[in-house]
Design a protein around this motif. Sequence first.
Motif, PDB file in Angstrom:
ATOM      1  N   PRO A 119       2.521   9.077  14.022  1.00  0.00           N
ATOM      2  CA  PRO A 119       3.068   7.795  14.497  1.00  0.00           C
ATOM      3  C   PRO A 119       4.576   7.754  14.300  1.00  0.00           C
ATOM      4  O   PRO A 119       5.117   8.389  13.377  1.00  0.00           O
ATOM      5  CB  PRO A 119       2.361   6.764  13.611  1.00  0.00           C
ATOM      6  CG  PRO A 119       1.910   7.516  12.410  1.00  0.00           C
ATOM      7  CD  PRO A 119       1.611   8.902  12.882  1.00  0.00           C
TER       8      PRO A 119
ATOM      9  N   PRO B 109      -0.274  -0.038   8.353  1.00  0.00           N
ATOM     10  CA  PRO B 109      -1.254   1.011   8.622  1.00  0.00           C
ATOM     11  C   PRO B 109      -1.233   2.063   7.516  1.00  0.00           C
ATOM     12  O   PRO B 109      -0.217   2.260   6.848  1.00  0.00           O
ATOM     13  CB  PRO B 109      -0.786   1.599   9.952  1.00  0.00           C
ATOM     14  CG  PRO B 109       0.699   1.383   9.938  1.00  0.00           C
ATOM     15  CD  PRO B 109       0.923   0.085   9.209  1.00  0.00           C
TER      16      PRO B 109
ATOM     17  N   LEU C  42      -2.558   6.158   6.762  1.00  0.00           N
ATOM     18  CA  LEU C  42      -3.147   7.430   7.155  1.00  0.00           C
ATOM     19  C   LEU C  42      -3.648   8.167   5.925  1.00  0.00           C
ATOM     20  O   LEU C  42      -2.958   8.243   4.908  1.00  0.00           O
ATOM     21  CB  LEU C  42      -2.119   8.314   7.873  1.00  0.00           C
ATOM     22  CG  LEU C  42      -1.857   8.031   9.345  1.00  0.00           C
ATOM     23  CD1 LEU C  42      -0.689   8.870   9.851  1.00  0.00           C
ATOM     24  CD2 LEU C  42      -3.118   8.322  10.190  1.00  0.00           C
TER      25      LEU C  42
ATOM     26  N   ASP D 286      -9.168  11.580  13.128  1.00  0.00           N
ATOM     27  CA  ASP D 286      -8.429  10.865  14.173  1.00  0.00           C
ATOM     28  C   ASP D 286      -7.199  11.605  14.680  1.00  0.00           C
ATOM     29  O   ASP D 286      -6.846  11.480  15.852  1.00  0.00           O
ATOM     30  CB  ASP D 286      -7.985   9.490  13.652  1.00  0.00           C
ATOM     31  CG  ASP D 286      -9.163   8.605  13.278  1.00  0.00           C
ATOM     32  OD1 ASP D 286     -10.079   8.462  14.105  1.00  0.00           O
ATOM     33  OD2 ASP D 286      -9.172   8.082  12.145  1.00  0.00           O
TER      34      ASP D 286
ATOM     35  N   TRP E 105      -7.388   7.473  10.149  1.00  0.00           N
ATOM     36  CA  TRP E 105      -6.855   6.135   9.961  1.00  0.00           C
ATOM     37  C   TRP E 105      -7.708   5.414   8.926  1.00  0.00           C
ATOM     38  O   TRP E 105      -8.892   5.176   9.147  1.00  0.00           O
ATOM     39  CB  TRP E 105      -6.860   5.348  11.271  1.00  0.00           C
ATOM     40  CG  TRP E 105      -5.786   5.747  12.226  1.00  0.00           C
ATOM     41  CD1 TRP E 105      -5.944   6.395  13.420  1.00  0.00           C
ATOM     42  CD2 TRP E 105      -4.374   5.510  12.083  1.00  0.00           C
ATOM     43  NE1 TRP E 105      -4.723   6.594  14.022  1.00  0.00           N
ATOM     44  CE2 TRP E 105      -3.740   6.059  13.225  1.00  0.00           C
ATOM     45  CE3 TRP E 105      -3.602   4.903  11.097  1.00  0.00           C
ATOM     46  CZ2 TRP E 105      -2.366   6.014  13.415  1.00  0.00           C
ATOM     47  CZ3 TRP E 105      -2.223   4.859  11.276  1.00  0.00           C
ATOM     48  CH2 TRP E 105      -1.622   5.402  12.420  1.00  0.00           C
TER      49      TRP E 105
ATOM     50  N   ARG F 177      -6.456   2.499   7.658  1.00  0.00           N
ATOM     51  CA  ARG F 177      -6.181   1.131   8.090  1.00  0.00           C
ATOM     52  C   ARG F 177      -5.214   1.202   9.258  1.00  0.00           C
ATOM     53  O   ARG F 177      -4.211   1.894   9.184  1.00  0.00           O
ATOM     54  CB  ARG F 177      -5.572   0.291   6.961  1.00  0.00           C
ATOM     55  CG  ARG F 177      -5.445  -1.181   7.331  1.00  0.00           C
ATOM     56  CD  ARG F 177      -4.803  -2.027   6.234  1.00  0.00           C
ATOM     57  NE  ARG F 177      -4.934  -3.438   6.544  1.00  0.00           N
ATOM     58  CZ  ARG F 177      -4.149  -4.100   7.413  1.00  0.00           C
ATOM     59  NH1 ARG F 177      -3.166  -3.466   8.035  1.00  0.00           N
ATOM     60  NH2 ARG F 177      -4.349  -5.373   7.645  1.00  0.00           N
ATOM     61  N   ARG F 178      -5.533   0.499  10.316  1.00  0.00           N
ATOM     62  CA  ARG F 178      -4.632   0.451  11.463  1.00  0.00           C
ATOM     63  C   ARG F 178      -3.709  -0.762  11.358  1.00  0.00           C
ATOM     64  O   ARG F 178      -3.949  -1.654  10.545  1.00  0.00           O
ATOM     65  CB  ARG F 178      -5.425   0.428  12.771  1.00  0.00           C
ATOM     66  CG  ARG F 178      -6.225   1.726  13.002  1.00  0.00           C
ATOM     67  CD  ARG F 178      -6.933   1.689  14.317  1.00  0.00           C
ATOM     68  NE  ARG F 178      -7.759   2.880  14.512  1.00  0.00           N
ATOM     69  CZ  ARG F 178      -7.356   3.993  15.116  1.00  0.00           C
ATOM     70  NH1 ARG F 178      -6.113   4.070  15.573  1.00  0.00           N
ATOM     71  NH2 ARG F 178      -8.174   5.022  15.256  1.00  0.00           N
ATOM     72  N   SER F 179      -2.685  -0.771  12.179  1.00  0.00           N
ATOM     73  CA  SER F 179      -1.720  -1.871  12.149  1.00  0.00           C
ATOM     74  C   SER F 179      -2.384  -3.191  12.520  1.00  0.00           C
ATOM     75  O   SER F 179      -3.326  -3.238  13.327  1.00  0.00           O
ATOM     76  CB  SER F 179      -0.574  -1.608  13.137  1.00  0.00           C
ATOM     77  OG  SER F 179       0.097  -0.415  12.808  1.00  0.00           O
TER      78      SER F 179
END
Length: 225
Positions: free
Chosen positions: A7, A145, A147, A176, A218, A220-222
């Motif tokens: 990202p 987020p 990773l 992912d 992931w 936690r995502r944004s």
Amino acid sequence: MQQTILPPWRSVLAVVAHPDDESFALGALLAAFADAGAVVSVLCLTRGEASTLHGVTGDLLELRAAELATAADVLGLGEVELLTHPDGRLAEVELQLLASEVSAVARRVHADGIIGFDLNGVTGHADHAHATAAAVAAAETLGLPVLGWTVPDRVADQLRHEHGAPFDGYPDAEIDLVVTVERTLQRKAAKCHQSQAVPGSVMWRRLELLGEREHLRWLRRSDPS
């Protein structure tokens, strides 16, 4: 579909349990973030005092702190904060205390995202799993987020077979991101940890098995904007 690029975070916070985790585990990824122009900071929750000196003389606490600082320079990292929670007993530390410490550093460096080990700890070390649990708890508060670095099942299986090491990975369908990395700086940084860089160890073998690729999930995502 798996992503193949990291990202575009401009400020990255790596949360790890021990000095050398930033190099042996995350080194190629942190170097890639830095090479892309991100400011990469490290929060290390213990000083690694439960380890041993492997053919190196000196005070373990001082040596490991110095090794971390030198390795961070090699990887092109920015701020490095080394805390003093108990190595090998990190899981005994209250999660919310650790999360508050992660949050404080993430705010200070204006982190766009956090990276650490996967929630399973990857290597079988409970400290790794608890460090990442704290990172995810902090991210929930901050809306960031996260990773998690992991390995494919096939690599974990090989490391268990060859070294009896309790590595824990994931099938490809549960990974992912698979990113191509350049390991020159990572290998150089890992060698800075002279007290831990045992020739022929499972850490070096893992790099051989992974080749030029690292794997992430992931955690936690944004938050939606």
